[in-house]
Design a protein around this motif. Structure first.
Motif, PDB file in Angstrom:
ATOM      1  N   THR A 297       0.815  -1.218   0.000  1.00  0.00           N
ATOM      2  CA  THR A 297       0.000   0.000   0.000  1.00  0.00           C
ATOM      3  C   THR A 297       0.849   1.268   0.000  1.00  0.00           C
ATOM      4  O   THR A 297       0.374   2.336  -0.399  1.00  0.00           O
ATOM      5  N   THR A 298       2.136   1.157   0.403  1.00  0.00           N
ATOM      6  CA  THR A 298       3.009   2.334   0.344  1.00  0.00           C
ATOM      7  C   THR A 298       3.368   2.700  -1.089  1.00  0.00           C
ATOM      8  O   THR A 298       3.904   3.782  -1.338  1.00  0.00           O
ATOM      9  N   LEU A 299       3.078   1.801  -2.025  1.00  0.00           N
ATOM     10  CA  LEU A 299       3.282   2.100  -3.439  1.00  0.00           C
ATOM     11  C   LEU A 299       2.138   2.929  -4.009  1.00  0.00           C
ATOM     12  O   LEU A 299       2.186   3.366  -5.154  1.00  0.00           O
ATOM     13  N   GLY A 300       1.110   3.120  -3.200  1.00  0.00           N
ATOM     14  CA  GLY A 300      -0.073   3.793  -3.703  1.00  0.00           C
ATOM     15  C   GLY A 300      -1.045   2.850  -4.371  1.00  0.00           C
ATOM     16  O   GLY A 300      -1.961   3.276  -5.087  1.00  0.00           O
ATOM     17  N   LEU A 301      -0.872   1.547  -4.123  1.00  0.00           N
ATOM     18  CA  LEU A 301      -1.761   0.532  -4.681  1.00  0.00           C
ATOM     19  C   LEU A 301      -2.560  -0.114  -3.555  1.00  0.00           C
ATOM     20  O   LEU A 301      -2.087  -0.216  -2.423  1.00  0.00           O
ATOM     21  N   PRO A 302      -3.757  -0.606  -3.864  1.00  0.00           N
ATOM     22  CA  PRO A 302      -4.530  -1.320  -2.850  1.00  0.00           C
ATOM     23  C   PRO A 302      -3.848  -2.627  -2.458  1.00  0.00           C
ATOM     24  O   PRO A 302      -3.079  -3.207  -3.242  1.00  0.00           O
ATOM     25  N   GLU A 303      -4.098  -3.095  -1.264  1.00  0.00           N
ATOM     26  CA  GLU A 303      -3.596  -4.393  -0.832  1.00  0.00           C
ATOM     27  C   GLU A 303      -4.124  -5.484  -1.752  1.00  0.00           C
ATOM     28  O   GLU A 303      -5.263  -5.452  -2.209  1.00  0.00           O
ATOM     29  N   ASP A 304      -3.272  -6.466  -2.076  1.00  0.00           N
ATOM     30  CA  ASP A 304      -3.669  -7.618  -2.898  1.00  0.00           C
ATOM     31  C   ASP A 304      -4.236  -7.180  -4.251  1.00  0.00           C
ATOM     32  O   ASP A 304      -5.290  -7.659  -4.688  1.00  0.00           O
ATOM     33  N   SER A 305      -3.529  -6.294  -4.939  1.00  0.00           N
ATOM     34  CA  SER A 305      -4.028  -5.803  -6.233  1.00  0.00           C
ATOM     35  C   SER A 305      -3.091  -6.094  -7.396  1.00  0.00           C
ATOM     36  O   SER A 305      -3.462  -5.915  -8.559  1.00  0.00           O
ATOM     37  N   ILE A 306      -1.869  -6.575  -7.134  1.00  0.00           N
ATOM     38  CA  ILE A 306      -0.872  -6.761  -8.202  1.00  0.00           C
ATOM     39  C   ILE A 306      -1.141  -8.062  -8.955  1.00  0.00           C
ATOM     40  O   ILE A 306      -1.364  -9.112  -8.354  1.00  0.00           O
ATOM     41  N   ARG A 307      -1.079  -7.969 -10.314  1.00  0.00           N
ATOM     42  CA  ARG A 307      -1.407  -9.135 -11.136  1.00  0.00           C
ATOM     43  C   ARG A 307      -0.365  -9.439 -12.204  1.00  0.00           C
ATOM     44  O   ARG A 307      -0.408 -10.511 -12.817  1.00  0.00           O
ATOM     45  N   SER A 308       0.588  -8.525 -12.479  1.00  0.00           N
ATOM     46  CA  SER A 308       1.630  -8.787 -13.464  1.00  0.00           C
ATOM     47  C   SER A 308       2.823  -7.881 -13.203  1.00  0.00           C
ATOM     48  O   SER A 308       2.704  -6.858 -12.523  1.00  0.00           O
ATOM     49  N   ILE A 309       3.989  -8.274 -13.744  1.00  0.00           N
ATOM     50  CA  ILE A 309       5.235  -7.550 -13.516  1.00  0.00           C
ATOM     51  C   ILE A 309       6.004  -7.470 -14.832  1.00  0.00           C
ATOM     52  O   ILE A 309       6.140  -8.472 -15.540  1.00  0.00           O
ATOM     53  N   ARG A 310       6.529  -6.273 -15.135  1.00  0.00           N
ATOM     54  CA  ARG A 310       7.257  -6.069 -16.385  1.00  0.00           C
ATOM     55  C   ARG A 310       8.580  -5.361 -16.112  1.00  0.00           C
ATOM     56  O   ARG A 310       8.651  -4.434 -15.299  1.00  0.00           O
ATOM     57  N   LYS A 311       9.637  -5.795 -16.786  1.00  0.00           N
ATOM     58  CA  LYS A 311      10.953  -5.200 -16.586  1.00  0.00           C
ATOM     59  C   LYS A 311      11.009  -3.800 -17.174  1.00  0.00           C
ATOM     60  O   LYS A 311      10.470  -3.537 -18.249  1.00  0.00           O
ATOM     61  N   GLY A 312      11.679  -2.895 -16.468  1.00  0.00           N
ATOM     62  CA  GLY A 312      11.763  -1.510 -16.884  1.00  0.00           C
ATOM     63  C   GLY A 312      10.672  -0.677 -16.228  1.00  0.00           C
ATOM     64  O   GLY A 312       9.763  -1.203 -15.602  1.00  0.00           O
ATOM     65  N   CYS A 313      10.784   0.622 -16.364  1.00  0.00           N
ATOM     66  CA  CYS A 313       9.771   1.516 -15.799  1.00  0.00           C
ATOM     67  C   CYS A 313       8.830   1.970 -16.898  1.00  0.00           C
ATOM     68  O   CYS A 313       9.231   2.673 -17.834  1.00  0.00           O
ATOM     69  N   TRP A 314       7.556   1.554 -16.785  1.00  0.00           N
ATOM     70  CA  TRP A 314       6.540   1.843 -17.791  1.00  0.00           C
ATOM     71  C   TRP A 314       5.424   2.710 -17.208  1.00  0.00           C
ATOM     72  O   TRP A 314       4.294   2.676 -17.683  1.00  0.00           O
ATOM     73  N   SER A 315       5.748   3.445 -16.185  1.00  0.00           N
ATOM     74  CA  SER A 315       4.748   4.283 -15.548  1.00  0.00           C
ATOM     75  C   SER A 315       5.404   5.592 -15.106  1.00  0.00           C
ATOM     76  O   SER A 315       6.612   5.645 -14.837  1.00  0.00           O
ATOM     77  N   SER A 316       4.613   6.623 -15.013  1.00  0.00           N
ATOM     78  CA  SER A 316       5.124   7.898 -14.513  1.00  0.00           C
ATOM     79  C   SER A 316       5.191   7.917 -12.992  1.00  0.00           C
ATOM     80  O   SER A 316       5.776   8.827 -12.404  1.00  0.00           O
ATOM     81  N   LYS A 317       4.624   6.906 -12.366  1.00  0.00           N
ATOM     82  CA  LYS A 317       4.599   6.839 -10.916  1.00  0.00           C
ATOM     83  C   LYS A 317       5.719   5.932 -10.421  1.00  0.00           C
ATOM     84  O   LYS A 317       5.808   4.761 -10.806  1.00  0.00           O
TER      85      LYS A 317
END
Length: 340
Positions: A297-317
């Motif tokens: 949640t310190t990432l600014g995401l809800p708990e238990d919300s992550i579903r995929s991971i990609r190498k590199g930074c693809w977000s402005s956040k």
């Protein structure tokens, strides 16, 4: 795929190896005969012939008097530790150098006198029953969910290690019961455990790649502060299997950032995480970079919300690494804790 260093570049040239080919072939023939003899006696079920083909010359160059039976044992053990299948049936031919690199790192750890074997330090921890690295000790190279199986449950007071290792108060990485967590990171780093965590660790595991010290990796955990079930990866992952919508903490190593997404196949909201918490450097120039995010949640995401991971930074956040209880830092390592 992880780009492995050329672990044999300090060894002789191909031409020089060919000149010694007859001697090596003779030695290898003896090793094959020994393996066949062991198979006939039923001493092991799976013959590690391809790994022996790769490792035999390397071992013989550094340990020419090593008995064939010990060589067989070491290759079997290497296979178990590295998860490289003994028969290499699923490995394409272009991974030969990579596997040789793995073997070189393993041998460097097993035979410290073989200083002419190049390659990065693999991960390990040597745990001691007394402070100042005194008392009897045990070496660990893999996850250990129950330290009583090693005879060292609640019996660690200091360590000498390479990598990022997490020590848990309870078995199974505090999965069933909440407990204290002590983390140590570094390169050939020695430290005493804090007084309140001495003789308390019941399980231990590392973060990152078990062989390549500063590989670009991610670890995701079911529980906060790196507890419970865990999933490890080195590449883009469109789905997270049993940890889909179950991620509560993250750790990354290497030099690359990663983007975690709230949708499968890199969709939904994305946040970038970087190995920016610790930057350890050894006198010889080896490095270890780690980023730890103890609560999603310190990432600014809800708990238990992550579903995929990609190498590199693809977000402005971009997320800020966790501010855990960081107690000590040296140039080649440090330590901290949660819940002490």
């Amino acid at each position: 795929m992880i780009s492995m260093p050329k672990a044999l570049q300090m060894m002789d040239s191909e031409h020089q190896l060919k000149k010694r080919g007859n001697r090596i072939n003779h030695l290898m023939l003896k090793d094959h005969e020994a393996i066949q003899k062991h198979d006939r006696q039923g001493l092991h079920q799976e013959s590690p012939l391809p790994l022996l083909d790769l490792a035999g010359p390397l071992i013989r160059e550094t340990r020419p008097r090593l008995p064939s039976t010990r060589l067989i044992f070491e290759i079997k053990r290497f296979s178990e530790i590295s998860h490289v299948p003994p028969k290499c049936e699923i490995l394409p031919l272009d991974r030969t150098d990579e596997i040789r690199g793995y073997i070189a790192v393993y041998l460097k750890r097993q035979f410290l006198t073989a200083s002419n074997i190049p390659g990065p330090n693999g991960l390990y921890t040597k745990v001691f029953r007394k402070t100042y690295n005194l008392g009897t000790s045990s070496e660990l190279y893999t996850y250990t969910s129950d330290l009583s199986t090693k005879g060292i449950d609640d019996d660690i007071e200091s360590v000498h290690q390479t990598g990022m290792w997490i020590y848990y108060e309870n078995k199974d990485y505090n999965k069933e019961f909440q407990g204290k967590i002590h983390y140590v990171h570094g390169i050939e780093y020695s430290t005493d455990f804090p007084t309140r965590f001495r003789n308390m660790a019941s399980s231990v595991r590392f973060t990152g790649h078990r062989v390549v010290l500063n590989a670009d990796t991610w670890n995701i955990y079911e529980g906060q502060y790196f507890t419970g079930r865990e999933l490890f990866g080195t590449n883009d992952t469109a789905t997270l299997g049993e940890l889909d919508l179950q991620v509560s903490s993250i750790a990354v190593t290497g030099t690359s950032g990663w983007t975690v997404h709230t949708g499968q196949s890199f969709t939904g909201q994305g946040v970038c995480v970087y190995p920016a918490t610790f930057h350890d450097r050894s006198p010889s120039g080896e490095q270890l970079d780690v980023g730890i995010y103890g609560i999603v949640t310190t990432l600014g995401l809800p708990e238990d919300s992550i579903r995929s991971i990609r190498k590199g930074c693809w977000s402005s956040k971009v997320a800020t690494p966790s501010d855990l209880s960081y107690q000590h830092k040296d140039s080649n390592g440090g330590w901290g804790y949660v819940g002490l």
